[in-house]
Write an enzyme that holds these catalytic residues in place. Structure first.
Site, short mmCIF file in Angstrom:
data_model
loop_
_atom_site.label_atom_id
_atom_site.label_comp_id
_atom_site.label_asym_id
_atom_site.label_seq_id
_atom_site.Cartn_x
_atom_site.Cartn_y
_atom_site.Cartn_z
N GLN A 59 0.41 6.28 11.70
CA GLN A 59 0.52 6.83 10.36
C GLN A 59 1.94 7.33 10.11
O GLN A 59 2.49 8.12 10.88
CB GLN A 59 -0.48 7.98 10.21
N GLY A 60 2.56 6.86 9.03
CA GLY A 60 3.94 7.20 8.72
C GLY A 60 4.89 6.05 8.97
O GLY A 60 6.05 6.10 8.55
N ASP A 61 4.42 4.99 9.67
CA ASP A 61 5.24 3.82 9.94
C ASP A 61 5.03 2.71 8.92
O ASP A 61 5.75 1.70 8.94
CB ASP A 61 4.94 3.27 11.34
N SER A 62 4.06 2.87 8.03
CA SER A 62 3.75 1.84 7.04
C SER A 62 4.99 1.31 6.36
O SER A 62 5.91 2.07 6.02
CB SER A 62 2.80 2.40 5.97
N HIS B 17 0.82 -1.22 0.00
CA HIS B 17 0.00 0.00 0.00
C HIS B 17 0.85 1.26 0.00
O HIS B 17 0.33 2.36 -0.23
CB HIS B 17 -1.00 -0.02 1.17
N ASP C 199 -0.14 -7.69 1.72
CA ASP C 199 0.33 -6.30 1.71
C ASP C 199 1.86 -6.28 1.82
O ASP C 199 2.42 -5.98 2.88
CB ASP C 199 -0.32 -5.53 2.85
#
Length: 290
Positions: free
Chosen positions: A237-240, A89, A138
């Protein structure tokens, strides 16, 4: 203006139905820059700053904004000098690879230490059976335009788990997740690399937490969950695309890839973070890394 309206509507819907939506974990500026598809989408919360370059396998995947500068988008880990392990993603829908750069040896996003290695991206490969709606498979590989120098202490490949799922950490095992993502729901991303320890949660407990999100079960066998029952520690959010691992430094073994969490926020009680389980994809990784 249309992007802002659409983003506001998206988050309004997410908060109106927190038990029926999940969010992947890139930062909001990626969405605002029109570099991520506006689907129901989901930093390290409760963690602390790591010793600089003590996690030499961690990279920052950065995207060029419409103003020309680069900003942190996702995490990732070094497989070898040519290949980065990431979440699908983080790259889905991107056709202009010049917006990407990979930075190894990063610690502070605002301070140049001289240990950084910036690399352009030549190509990426998502798992052929990735399903965007459910985050099934993913996982992606990012190929670098020029190889990293892994002879230096600040950039090293991460270790893969043994080639059997029975060695995956059982429920209760303390693992570590790292990244530059948000330190709180709705907050800003971190300027320095952070990490936090999170216990593994069983698939059955994780399925119960996310019941009704995807049918029949939201958590596939190729996923791994981690988080404290009382909340307070999580990726965000931002660690994906970043690593969930045991050990540290050259001994670290990566077990998961940051994938998604509940739309209502990060580090919530009874809602563990969900990770792609690396052991399920060892054959695919070995066959496709360069």
């Amino acid at each position: 203006m249309n992007k802002i309206i659409l983003l506001a509507a998206l988050f309004a819907c997410a908060h109106a139905a927190p038990h029926h939506m999940v969010l992947p974990r890139p930062p909001a500026n990626v969405i605002l820059n029109g570099q991520y598809q506006l689907i129901p989408e989901d930093k390290i919360v409760g963690g602390s700053e790591v010793v600089p370059n003590s996690l030499p396998f961690q990279i920052s995947l950065q995207r060029r904004s419409s103003f020309g500068g680069f900003s942190h988008s996702c995490g990732g880990s070094i497989l070898n000098e040519n290949t980065i392990l990431n979440a699908a993603h983080c790259v889905v829908g991107i056709t202009d690879l010049t917006i990407f750069r990979v930075v190894a040896g990063e610690h502070s996003l605002s301070v140049v230490s001289g240990l950084e290695q910036n690399r352009d991206v030549s190509e990426y490969l998502m798992h052929p059976d990735y399903v965007q709606r459910t985050f099934f498979n993913d996982i992606a590989l990012i190929y670098l335009a020029s190889p990293l120098d892994l002879s230096v202490p600040s950039a090293k490949a991460v270790n893969m788990p043994p080639p059997t799922s029975e060695f995956d950490p059982p429920a209760g095992t303390i693992t570590t997740v790292s990244g530059w993502g948000r330190i709180s729901t709705g907050g800003s991303i971190s300027n320095v690399l952070l990490s936090v320890d999170v216990p593994i949660v069983s698939d059955s407990d994780c399925n119960a937490a996310y019941a009704g999100v995807f049918d029949p079960n939201p958590i596939f066998p190729s996923m791994l969950c981690a988080g404290a029952p009382a909340g307070g520690v999580d990726s965000c959010q931002g660690d994906s695309g970043g690593p969930l691992f045991t050990g540290t430094g050259a001994d670290a073994v990566q077990h998961g890839i940051v994938s998604f969490g509940p739309s209502a926020g990060c580090a919530l009680a009874e809602y563990p973070g969900v990770y792609t389980q690396v052991s399920y994809f060892l054959d695919w990784i070995a066959a496709n890394k360069q």
